[in-house]
Write a protein that holds these residues in place. Sequence first.
Motif, mmCIF file in Angstrom:
data_model
loop_
_atom_site.group_PDB
_atom_site.id
_atom_site.type_symbol
_atom_site.label_atom_id
_atom_site.label_comp_id
_atom_site.label_asym_id
_atom_site.label_seq_id
_atom_site.Cartn_x
_atom_site.Cartn_y
_atom_site.Cartn_z
ATOM 1 N N LEU A 148 0.831 -1.203 0.000
ATOM 2 C CA LEU A 148 0.000 0.000 0.000
ATOM 3 C C LEU A 148 0.868 1.257 0.000
ATOM 4 O O LEU A 148 0.591 2.211 -0.730
ATOM 5 N N TYR A 149 1.939 1.264 0.797
ATOM 6 C CA TYR A 149 2.837 2.414 0.825
ATOM 7 C C TYR A 149 3.423 2.656 -0.570
ATOM 8 O O TYR A 149 3.490 3.790 -1.032
ATOM 9 N N ALA A 150 3.840 1.584 -1.224
ATOM 10 C CA ALA A 150 4.407 1.720 -2.573
ATOM 11 C C ALA A 150 3.391 2.308 -3.536
ATOM 12 O O ALA A 150 3.720 3.179 -4.349
ATOM 13 N N GLU A 203 0.910 4.234 -2.830
ATOM 14 C CA GLU A 203 0.596 5.616 -2.479
ATOM 15 C C GLU A 203 1.780 6.572 -2.672
ATOM 16 O O GLU A 203 1.568 7.769 -2.841
ATOM 17 N N ASN A 204 3.015 6.051 -2.674
ATOM 18 C CA ASN A 204 4.174 6.934 -2.672
ATOM 19 C C ASN A 204 5.211 6.691 -3.771
ATOM 20 O O ASN A 204 6.047 7.559 -3.999
ATOM 21 N N ASN A 205 5.164 5.550 -4.403
ATOM 22 C CA ASN A 205 6.254 5.216 -5.317
ATOM 23 C C ASN A 205 5.818 4.792 -6.715
ATOM 24 O O ASN A 205 6.570 4.114 -7.408
ATOM 25 N N HIS A 228 12.888 -3.917 -6.093
ATOM 26 C CA HIS A 228 12.147 -2.904 -5.328
ATOM 27 C C HIS A 228 12.995 -1.649 -5.203
ATOM 28 O O HIS A 228 14.061 -1.540 -5.822
#
Length: 105
Positions: A2-4, A6-8, A82
């Motif tokens: 989820l972080y990826a 939203e941010n990457n 990644h």
Amino acid sequence: ALYALENNIPRLADDHACAQLLADGIREIDLLELTPDRVDTNILFFQVDPSLGTADEFCGHLKKRGLLFLPTAVDKVRAVTHLSVTLDDARRAIEIIKDELSHSR
């Protein structure tokens, strides 16, 4: 994950390029086989020829050289690129695999 998302998102193309480079290198190695051959994400799987031992044993040898892959079955390995993996890292991974195989025969 989820972080990826939203941010990457802009970095995903880099991760996929690294995975493609790694996949291309694995395709060149006779005792390894991409499964499936097509790689569309930053995750790839490959089979290890039984002459190399199990996937767990193969990954153990690579780990001693600083290369971390995950055995997912007796003969199958998972590799993920990644944020922390560069194109140079992917090239180095192929070199490590080839070197390991040249010493294991």
